[in-house]
Write an enzyme that holds these catalytic residues in place. Structure first.
Site, short mmCIF file in Angstrom:
data_model
loop_
_atom_site.label_atom_id
_atom_site.label_comp_id
_atom_site.label_asym_id
_atom_site.label_seq_id
_atom_site.Cartn_x
_atom_site.Cartn_y
_atom_site.Cartn_z
N ASP A 174 0.83 -1.27 -0.11
CA ASP A 174 0.05 -0.07 -0.25
C ASP A 174 0.88 1.24 -0.13
OD1 ASP A 174 -2.22 -1.80 0.40
OD2 ASP A 174 -2.18 -1.17 2.39
N1 URA Z 1 -1.07 -5.98 4.16
C1 URA Z 1 -2.31 -4.56 3.88
O1 URA Z 1 -2.99 -4.16 4.64
N2 URA Z 1 -1.20 -3.58 3.30
C2 URA Z 1 -0.14 -3.97 2.74
O2 URA Z 1 0.70 -3.19 2.11
C3 URA Z 1 0.41 -5.41 2.69
C4 URA Z 1 0.29 -6.14 3.00
#
Ligand code: URA
Length: 239
Positions: A104
């Protein structure tokens, strides 16, 4: 894929762009059997042979980097609005790089960058169940009961039951907890959704490991380095 001669040489470790331009102008570089003094000549390294002082330059077709992703960058190759993780990999513009999977925008840590599609596909394919470990700061007190729930499989997305995951508590008090989570899937926002499902909330998230490959602690946020030969061999084993 054609590449500028000076860029090819600087990417393969012959010096900065300025240094290799000088090398070319001084006549140290041959393409096939001809001395070339034009640094912006475009060549196809798969077809043409390049020599520096008569020693052949070995061009890598595939490259593999680990990046310590900072928050604020999106895991994509191009974006009209946001900075992408590929913008951080300087000096490899001609390699058609992409991130292996995604983190993310606000997640930090270990992200692999490559141009090897087959490798990326095998590493990310859900049925291969490759482990990924995250370090997280989450709201509230995480307890042994939550460890049990994660082991059993947390239900997210109105009904999807995640595979069993390992939760390790590093610190816990009623305000927040520091944990490590190991998952073998890669559902969208999975870690965040798993904590929401137990009434908590991820405040900070960082990926620290993929299979046996650990994030290099010497890499500052935004820095990257090539995987070592051994790291690559280990990562590719039984993919
Ligand atoms: N899980 C999440 O919620 N975000 C990420 O970036 C990776 C795994």
């Amino acid at each position: 894929m054609k590449v500028r001669l000076d860029r090819l040489l600087s990417n393969t470790g012959y010096g900065t762009r300025k240094e290799v331009k000088q090398m070319i102008r001084k006549g140290h570089v041959k393409v096939n059997k001809t001395v070339i003094k034009k640094d912006d000549l475009k060549i196809d390294p798969k077809v043409e042979k390049v020599y520096v002082d008569d020693v052949e330059v070995v061009h890598e077709t595939f490259v593999y980097f680990m990046l310590n992703k900072p928050a604020g960058y999106i895991s994509a190759t191009v974006d009209q609005v946001h900075k992408t993780v590929i913008d951080l990999i300087e000096g490899y513009d001609n390699y058609e790089l992409f991130p292996v999977g995604r983190l993310d925008k606000d997640t930090e840590g270990l992200l692999l960058i490559t141009n090897d599609g087959g490798f990326a596909h095998l590493l990310m394919a859900p049925r291969r169940k490759h482990a990924k470990i995250y370090y997280a700061k989450v709201k509230g007190e995480i307890t042994d009961e939550h460890i049990g729930l994660f082991k059993e499989g947390i239900t997210i997305d109105t009904g999807y039951k995640c595979k069993s995951s390992r939760l390790k508590i590093l610190e816990a008090n009623e305000d927040y907890s520091i944990v490590e989570v190991e998952i073998t899937e890669g559902k969208f926002h999975q870690v965040k959704k798993m904590f929401l499902a137990i009434g908590s909330e991820v405040l900070y998230l960082k990926r620290i490991q993929i299979r046996d490959l650990k994030l290099d602690e010497n890499l500052q946020l935004g820095e990257f380095r090539k995987l070592t030969e051994q790291e690559l061999i280990d990562l590719k084993e039984n993919l």
